[in-house]
Design an enzyme around this catalytic site. Sequence first.
Site, PDB file in Angstrom:
ATOM      1  N   ARG A 149       0.867  -1.174   0.000  1.00 13.95           N
ATOM      2  CA  ARG A 149       0.000   0.000   0.000  1.00 13.95           C
ATOM      3  C   ARG A 149       0.910   1.233   0.000  1.00 13.95           C
ATOM      4  O   ARG A 149       2.039   1.187   0.499  1.00 13.95           O
ATOM      5  CB  ARG A 149      -0.896   0.031   1.230  1.00 13.95           C
ATOM      6  CG  ARG A 149      -1.845  -1.153   1.377  1.00 13.95           C
ATOM      7  CD  ARG A 149      -2.654  -1.015   2.656  1.00 13.95           C
ATOM      8  NE  ARG A 149      -3.629  -2.097   2.840  1.00 13.95           N
ATOM      9  CZ  ARG A 149      -3.419  -3.196   3.559  1.00 13.95           C
ATOM     10  NH1 ARG A 149      -2.253  -3.359   4.181  1.00 13.95           N
ATOM     11  NH2 ARG A 149      -4.355  -4.116   3.669  1.00 13.95           N
ATOM     12  N   HIS A 245      -2.034   2.475  -5.896  1.00 12.61           N
ATOM     13  CA  HIS A 245      -2.797   1.250  -5.658  1.00 12.61           C
ATOM     14  C   HIS A 245      -2.928   0.411  -6.920  1.00 12.61           C
ATOM     15  O   HIS A 245      -3.131  -0.803  -6.845  1.00 12.61           O
ATOM     16  CB  HIS A 245      -4.185   1.605  -5.119  1.00 12.61           C
ATOM     17  CG  HIS A 245      -4.915   0.434  -4.545  1.00 12.61           C
ATOM     18  ND1 HIS A 245      -4.501  -0.192  -3.389  1.00 12.61           N
ATOM     19  CD2 HIS A 245      -6.013  -0.245  -4.968  1.00 12.61           C
ATOM     20  CE1 HIS A 245      -5.328  -1.196  -3.125  1.00 12.61           C
ATOM     21  NE2 HIS A 245      -6.249  -1.240  -4.070  1.00 12.61           N
ATOM     22  N   ARG A 248      -0.261  -2.232  -6.770  1.00 16.25           N
ATOM     23  CA  ARG A 248      -0.620  -3.282  -5.806  1.00 16.25           C
ATOM     24  C   ARG A 248      -1.689  -4.194  -6.399  1.00 16.25           C
ATOM     25  O   ARG A 248      -1.619  -5.418  -6.276  1.00 16.25           O
ATOM     26  CB  ARG A 248      -1.115  -2.626  -4.517  1.00 16.25           C
ATOM     27  CG  ARG A 248      -1.699  -3.580  -3.472  1.00 16.25           C
ATOM     28  CD  ARG A 248      -2.059  -2.765  -2.217  1.00 16.25           C
ATOM     29  NE  ARG A 248      -2.955  -3.457  -1.300  1.00 16.25           N
ATOM     30  CZ  ARG A 248      -2.553  -4.289  -0.336  1.00 16.25           C
ATOM     31  NH1 ARG A 248      -1.265  -4.567  -0.191  1.00 16.25           N
ATOM     32  NH2 ARG A 248      -3.434  -4.847   0.468  1.00 16.25           N
ATOM     33  N   HIS A 271      -4.203  -8.853   3.911  1.00 19.82           N
ATOM     34  CA  HIS A 271      -5.655  -8.822   4.106  1.00 19.82           C
ATOM     35  C   HIS A 271      -6.035  -9.655   5.324  1.00 19.82           C
ATOM     36  O   HIS A 271      -5.594 -10.795   5.467  1.00 19.82           O
ATOM     37  CB  HIS A 271      -6.381  -9.393   2.879  1.00 19.82           C
ATOM     38  CG  HIS A 271      -6.356  -8.483   1.696  1.00 19.82           C
ATOM     39  ND1 HIS A 271      -6.543  -8.919   0.403  1.00 19.82           N
ATOM     40  CD2 HIS A 271      -6.165  -7.133   1.605  1.00 19.82           C
ATOM     41  CE1 HIS A 271      -6.480  -7.899  -0.424  1.00 19.82           C
ATOM     42  NE2 HIS A 271      -6.245  -6.808   0.281  1.00 19.82           N
ATOM     43  N   TYR A 280     -10.030 -10.047  -6.286  1.00 18.38           N
ATOM     44  CA  TYR A 280      -9.100 -10.073  -7.401  1.00 18.38           C
ATOM     45  C   TYR A 280      -9.386 -11.219  -8.353  1.00 18.38           C
ATOM     46  O   TYR A 280      -9.006 -11.176  -9.518  1.00 18.38           O
ATOM     47  CB  TYR A 280      -7.657 -10.168  -6.883  1.00 18.38           C
ATOM     48  CG  TYR A 280      -7.219  -8.915  -6.185  1.00 18.38           C
ATOM     49  CD1 TYR A 280      -6.846  -7.787  -6.904  1.00 18.38           C
ATOM     50  CD2 TYR A 280      -7.205  -8.833  -4.802  1.00 18.38           C
ATOM     51  CE1 TYR A 280      -6.461  -6.626  -6.274  1.00 18.38           C
ATOM     52  CE2 TYR A 280      -6.822  -7.668  -4.146  1.00 18.38           C
ATOM     53  CZ  TYR A 280      -6.452  -6.572  -4.896  1.00 18.38           C
ATOM     54  OH  TYR A 280      -6.083  -5.426  -4.263  1.00 18.38           O
TER      55      TYR A 280
END
Length: 302
Positions: A149, A245, A248, A271, A280
Amino acid sequence: MWEKEIQLFGNYLKIERGLSGHSHEAYLRDVRKFALYLVPVVGKDFSIDRVTEDHILDFFNVLHGLGIEASSQARCLSGLRSFFQFLATENPLISDPTTHMKSPQKGRHLPDTLSYDEIELILQANDLSTNEGVRNRAMIELLYGSGLRVSELVGLKLTDIYADLGLLKVRGKGDKERLVPIGREAFYYLTLYREQVRPSISLKKDAHNVLFLNRRGAMLSRVMVFLICKDLAAKAGIQKSISPHTFRHSFATHLIEGGADLRAVQELLGHESILTTEIYTHLDRAYLSQMVQDFHPMNRKN
């Protein structure tokens, strides 16, 4: 920037609106964030009556790219709307640029994904002949190669690098720590920056252990990393909406496309719930469908 107007707005909130201390401070903080964002974009002398809806939309694109939740964005827009409504009431020459803006909605919208070739174009657009270019290369390598991040990137310390193990200690949301691997390219440019570029920078008082520094020797802001990524994408001729982002997001998507285990990706991204990582896989469906069409033996028949 705009301190006089912000002070008058603060008085209005406290005296006429009677807002609580918490709400009062939140509104002022959000207005100051917007003003601070505009400084590197249009200059510190930019007149408040020249602010347009596009300026505010670009600001919210930055917030979205930094991973700011929709609820926080909505509160920020509420503060900006109150600010410009107040100014328009006080000065008829100032129009309210937020009039037609809608509040950000909660959802699972994800940023564009970059292909590997597009990432290569961005890296090629970066000028490695400058100190900033070496720093920027190291940062992008970590954003894409380790899935950081932007807040984790700018918060890295020199003492977070475990060079002998090829690992970084990262502080994620809720101040939770995790170890992530450093890829070979990232390690090379990280070492180059740390050993040859960073020592040449005159450090600010509280920045002795900060890894990535700006020209003044202070910690980089998240907004500055956003602007660096956006500028490099523009130089590379990429039309997509790019933020830190995005790298990422591309990191996770490319791992899953390559067959990586979902729980491994969850650990790498930090996460707390695997349900967050599963978003994703939604982007992967078109890719998987194409793979079936291209490579399944039943589809190869003439």
